[in-house]
Enzyme design. Structure first.
Site, mmCIF file in Angstrom:
data_model
loop_
_atom_site.group_PDB
_atom_site.id
_atom_site.type_symbol
_atom_site.label_atom_id
_atom_site.label_comp_id
_atom_site.label_asym_id
_atom_site.label_seq_id
_atom_site.Cartn_x
_atom_site.Cartn_y
_atom_site.Cartn_z
ATOM 1 N N ARG A 1 5.998 -9.124 6.198
ATOM 2 C CA ARG A 1 5.971 -7.868 5.489
ATOM 3 C C ARG A 1 6.001 -6.813 6.491
ATOM 4 O O ARG A 1 6.499 -5.491 6.275
ATOM 5 C CB ARG A 1 4.689 -7.651 4.924
ATOM 6 C CG ARG A 1 4.480 -8.364 3.500
ATOM 7 C CD ARG A 1 3.106 -7.967 2.900
ATOM 8 N NE ARG A 1 2.796 -6.644 2.888
ATOM 9 C CZ ARG A 1 1.796 -6.036 2.724
ATOM 10 N NH1 ARG A 1 0.836 -6.827 2.486
ATOM 11 N NH2 ARG A 1 1.782 -4.737 2.799
ATOM 12 N N CYS B 1 -2.393 -5.057 1.852
ATOM 13 C CA CYS B 1 -3.382 -5.975 2.385
ATOM 14 C C CYS B 1 -4.690 -5.927 2.040
ATOM 15 O O CYS B 1 -5.237 -4.740 1.917
ATOM 16 C CB CYS B 1 -3.536 -5.942 3.931
ATOM 17 S SG CYS B 1 -2.127 -6.525 4.877
ATOM 18 N N ARG C 1 -10.465 -0.647 -0.765
ATOM 19 C CA ARG C 1 -9.438 0.555 -0.294
ATOM 20 C C ARG C 1 -9.318 1.531 -1.520
ATOM 21 O O ARG C 1 -8.054 1.818 -2.213
ATOM 22 C CB ARG C 1 -8.308 -0.064 0.086
ATOM 23 C CG ARG C 1 -8.455 -0.879 1.066
ATOM 24 C CD ARG C 1 -7.087 -1.468 1.817
ATOM 25 N NE ARG C 1 -6.323 -0.700 2.527
ATOM 26 C CZ ARG C 1 -4.903 -0.839 3.072
ATOM 27 N NH1 ARG C 1 -4.509 -1.964 2.803
ATOM 28 N NH2 ARG C 1 -4.463 -0.043 3.755
ATOM 29 N N PRO C 2 -10.202 2.523 -1.677
ATOM 30 C CA PRO C 2 -10.122 3.511 -2.780
ATOM 31 C C PRO C 2 -9.208 4.585 -2.317
ATOM 32 O O PRO C 2 -8.740 4.922 -1.146
ATOM 33 C CB PRO C 2 -11.490 4.239 -2.822
ATOM 34 C CG PRO C 2 -12.168 3.999 -1.442
ATOM 35 C CD PRO C 2 -11.521 2.516 -0.761
ATOM 36 N N ILE C 3 -8.663 5.581 -3.412
ATOM 37 C CA ILE C 3 -7.713 6.436 -3.168
ATOM 38 C C ILE C 3 -8.166 7.706 -3.586
ATOM 39 O O ILE C 3 -7.471 8.874 -3.761
ATOM 40 C CB ILE C 3 -6.277 6.346 -3.607
ATOM 41 C CG1 ILE C 3 -6.340 6.069 -5.080
ATOM 42 C CG2 ILE C 3 -5.480 5.015 -2.750
ATOM 43 C CD1 ILE C 3 -4.967 6.079 -5.713
ATOM 44 N N ARG D 1 0.681 -0.973 0.077
ATOM 45 C CA ARG D 1 -0.132 0.122 -0.092
ATOM 46 C C ARG D 1 0.830 1.292 -0.103
ATOM 47 O O ARG D 1 0.599 2.286 -0.597
ATOM 48 C CB ARG D 1 -0.891 -0.134 1.172
ATOM 49 C CG ARG D 1 -2.007 0.855 1.614
ATOM 50 C CD ARG D 1 -3.231 0.437 0.691
ATOM 51 N NE ARG D 1 -4.072 1.395 0.780
ATOM 52 C CZ ARG D 1 -4.872 1.633 -0.353
ATOM 53 N NH1 ARG D 1 -5.145 0.856 -1.355
ATOM 54 N NH2 ARG D 1 -5.907 2.545 -0.293
ATOM 55 N N ASP E 1 -5.783 -1.504 13.398
ATOM 56 C CA ASP E 1 -4.765 -2.598 13.337
ATOM 57 C C ASP E 1 -4.489 -3.581 14.477
ATOM 58 O O ASP E 1 -3.771 -4.604 14.511
ATOM 59 C CB ASP E 1 -3.154 -1.779 13.148
ATOM 60 C CG ASP E 1 -3.280 -1.055 11.819
ATOM 61 O OD1 ASP E 1 -4.106 -1.446 11.020
ATOM 62 O OD2 ASP E 1 -2.569 -0.086 11.621
ATOM 63 N N ILE F 1 -13.376 1.192 10.316
ATOM 64 C CA ILE F 1 -12.595 1.897 9.611
ATOM 65 C C ILE F 1 -12.517 1.088 8.155
ATOM 66 O O ILE F 1 -12.424 1.852 7.154
ATOM 67 C CB ILE F 1 -10.925 1.754 10.150
ATOM 68 C CG1 ILE F 1 -11.007 2.477 11.448
ATOM 69 C CG2 ILE F 1 -9.985 2.586 9.142
ATOM 70 C CD1 ILE F 1 -11.342 3.969 11.433
HETATM 71 N N1 EPU Z 1 -10.395 5.898 2.275
HETATM 72 C C1 EPU Z 1 -11.342 6.263 1.255
HETATM 73 N N2 EPU Z 1 -10.629 6.920 0.268
HETATM 74 C C2 EPU Z 1 -9.335 7.546 0.245
HETATM 75 C C3 EPU Z 1 -8.384 6.955 1.254
HETATM 76 C C4 EPU Z 1 -9.032 6.187 2.348
HETATM 77 O O1 EPU Z 1 -12.232 5.966 1.187
HETATM 78 O O2 EPU Z 1 -8.873 8.033 -0.605
HETATM 79 C C5 EPU Z 1 -11.091 5.038 3.136
HETATM 80 C C6 EPU Z 1 -10.463 3.475 3.143
HETATM 81 O O3 EPU Z 1 -11.098 2.856 2.386
HETATM 82 C C7 EPU Z 1 -10.593 3.157 4.654
HETATM 83 C C8 EPU Z 1 -10.526 4.436 5.480
HETATM 84 O O4 EPU Z 1 -10.718 5.562 4.613
HETATM 85 O O5 EPU Z 1 -12.038 2.684 4.981
HETATM 86 C C9 EPU Z 1 -9.301 4.537 6.224
HETATM 87 O O6 EPU Z 1 -8.424 4.540 5.202
HETATM 88 P P1 EPU Z 1 -6.610 5.369 5.674
HETATM 89 O O7 EPU Z 1 -6.509 6.301 4.482
HETATM 90 O O8 EPU Z 1 -6.714 5.931 7.008
HETATM 91 O O9 EPU Z 1 -5.685 3.991 5.909
HETATM 92 P P2 EPU Z 1 -4.587 3.853 5.079
HETATM 93 O O10 EPU Z 1 -3.807 4.797 4.625
HETATM 94 O O11 EPU Z 1 -5.021 2.993 3.933
HETATM 95 C C10 EPU Z 1 -3.102 3.396 6.914
HETATM 96 C C11 EPU Z 1 -2.177 2.017 7.269
HETATM 97 C C12 EPU Z 1 -2.935 1.049 7.738
HETATM 98 C C13 EPU Z 1 -3.852 1.319 8.804
HETATM 99 C C14 EPU Z 1 -4.741 2.561 8.344
HETATM 100 C C15 EPU Z 1 -5.733 3.328 9.632
HETATM 101 C C16 EPU Z 1 -0.207 2.589 5.895
HETATM 102 C C17 EPU Z 1 0.484 1.913 4.674
HETATM 103 N N3 EPU Z 1 -1.333 1.754 6.139
HETATM 104 O O12 EPU Z 1 -3.886 2.631 5.707
HETATM 105 O O13 EPU Z 1 -2.084 -0.241 8.119
HETATM 106 O O14 EPU Z 1 -4.718 0.577 9.170
HETATM 107 O O15 EPU Z 1 -3.746 3.617 8.024
HETATM 108 O O16 EPU Z 1 -5.001 3.335 10.719
HETATM 109 O O17 EPU Z 1 0.110 3.389 6.736
HETATM 110 C C18 EPU Z 1 -1.393 -2.112 8.804
HETATM 111 O O18 EPU Z 1 -0.431 -1.620 9.206
HETATM 112 O O19 EPU Z 1 -1.832 -3.378 8.993
HETATM 113 C C19 EPU Z 1 -2.336 -1.325 8.101
HETATM 114 C C20 EPU Z 1 -3.364 -1.781 7.343
#
Ligand code: EPU
Length: 416
Positions: A396, A115, A120-122, A91, A304, A326
């Site tokens: 990982r 994962c 998990r949209p961006i 990611r 997490d 989340i």
């Molecule tokens: N979301 C959207 N659109 C976006 C971005 C996020 O809808 O553009 C949604 C996601 O689909 C999700 C929620 O917002 O439902 C939270 O996503 P967030 O962006 O906060 O999480 P992330 O950046 O994808 C990071 C960690 C994750 C951790 C989450 C929450 C990294 C690489 N990953 O993910 O870590 O669970 O923040 O704290 O930093 C892990 O370490 O096992 C892990 C998954």
């Protein structure tokens, strides 16, 4: 690769906590923003870091990684095209978008992996890049962003997304003018990334609060920066301590304020918890109380740790509940735990777990990082042998987990 675990041991002792994965995976791509060499310390030796280093080497960077110290040599000509197939493995590779956009105003990159926790949209990341002035060309395979100029602006995040907050900071640090991120995420890893940028000369204010203000600068210089330790790794070992009947587990080299939601919970349900300046001690007491936890953005209970926590619930008489708010599907470990005789139901986004005195041997598969950790914790409750396949998922994100678990007294072996 697989592990075989013979459980029912008294697990006790000290674990030294490694550098934070979710800081490392952002700070490594962020180093691209500097025009000079960068040294980053406390980088965990985990597969996600190895993958990022490989991607950067494919991009032509000269990198040394030894003894948890990463040195990234600056590069005169930086290519906008991250062609590597490796970006699909994690990611965190999406941080190359913000970093390259910030550095050279252009980036083309494969969609990132990571994962599988449901959708998990961006969209927030991409919306914010566009608000800063980038044009977006997108297909199913890759993202292409290009700007003639990035200009500071005010951004309202619909949800305090960790990834979108970091990516927006990376794109904004060299934009002209001021960028405000409202409803920013406040996780310690975001503060860490921000502090890293500041150590290179960026102007970032309000870190750790929901309003981050970034004043663009022209150039970022060299740094020698030490990243924070991993609160999720520490939390995983604390949960293990709460599950075992030994004389307690001590996690060292961790800021206890990062884990207040967990330590408060463990204390409330009946564990002995002692907090020191840079360490936490946990000891299980006989009967723990069943409980309900709801995952939330920081400082709420971290998503997490939801999966590891479900293993603790197996040891508590009565029904305990985790409500996951989340991610849409963080339940891949549940069917696996059921194969050992665990009494678990998933109802909507809730996991309901009724403690069982004994689990039996089974062959399990790990499907994601924290799910793998949950299976290992579950296996400590079976006095027979549990086999867990696809343990690469664990490697990982946890540094030397087999060695650390063995040191606590767990009978665990890694096989190819
Ligand atoms: N979301 C959207 N659109 C976006 C971005 C996020 O809808 O553009 C949604 C996601 O689909 C999700 C929620 O917002 O439902 C939270 O996503 P967030 O962006 O906060 O999480 P992330 O950046 O994808 C990071 C960690 C994750 C951790 C989450 C929450 C990294 C690489 N990953 O993910 O870590 O669970 O923040 O704290 O930093 C892990 O370490 O096992 C892990 C998954």
């Amino acid at each position: 690769m697989k592990v075989k675990i013979r459980g029912k041991r008294k697990l006790e002792g000290t674990v030294h906590i490694s550098g934070a994965k979710n800081s490392a995976v952002a700070i490594i791509p962020a180093a691209i923003l500097a025009d000079e060499d960068v040294i980053i310390r406390n980088i965990p030796n985990i597969d996600d870091v190895a993958t990022l280093i490989s991607i950067m080497k494919e991009m032509g960077y000269i990198i040394h990684f030894d003894n948890n110290i990463l040195i990234i040599k600056a590069k005169k000509r930086v290519s906008y095209n991250v062609q590597s197939e490796l970006v699909k493995r994690l990611r965190g590779s999406y941080y190359f978008m913000g970093a390259l956009l910030g550095k050279i105003k252009k980036v083309k990159i494969n969609n990132s992996g990571g994962c599988n926790l449901g959708s998990r949209p961006i969209n927030y990341h991409l919306d914010n890049f566009q608000k800063l002035g980038a044009k977006l060309l997108l297909n199913d395979e890759e993202v292409y962003l290009k700007a003639t100029k990035l200009k500071g602006t005010s951004i309202d995040l619909e949800f305090p997304s960790v990834g979108a907050t970091i990516n927006t900071m990376l794109a904004a640090v060299k934009a002209s003018g001021i960028t405000i991120i409202n409803n920013a995420a406040i996780e310690p890893e975001i503060v860490d990334v921000g502090n890293f940028l500041v150590s290179m000369g960026a102007i970032v204010e309000g870190l750790g609060t929901p309003i981050i203000k970034i004043t663009g600068v022209k150039r970022l210089h060299s740094t020698d920066y030490t990243i924070i330790s991993d609160r999720i790794e520490a939390g995983t070992y604390l949960i293990l301590g709460a599950m075992s009947n030994g004389n307690g587990v001590r996690v060292k080299n961790i800021n206890p304020t990062f884990l207040i939601s967990l330590t408060n919970l463990l204390e409330e349900i009946g564990c002995t918890v002692k907090i020191y300046e840079n360490e936490i001690f946990i000891k299980r007491e006989e009967q723990l109380k069943p409980f309900k936890v709801i995952t939330k953005p920081y400082p709420g209970f971290p998503t997490d740790l939801g999966q590891p926590l479900s293993a603790l619930m197996l040891t508590i008489e009565g029904t305990s509940i985790i409500k996951e708010t989340i991610f849409s599907n963080r339940f891949s470990h549940i069917n696996e735990l059921k194969k050992m005789g665990a009494n678990i139901e998933i109802v909507d986004n809730e996991i309901q777990i009724t403690g069982t005195p004994n689990l039996h041997s089974a062959k399990l598969t790990a499907y994601d990082l924290r799910g793998a950790a949950a299976l290992i914790l579950g296996a400590t409750l079976n006095k027979g042998i549990t086999q867990i396949d696809n343990i690469e998922t664990l490697l990982r994100g946890y540094e030397y987990p087999i060695e650390k678990l063995q040191k606590l007294g767990l009978n665990i072996i890694l096989e190819s």
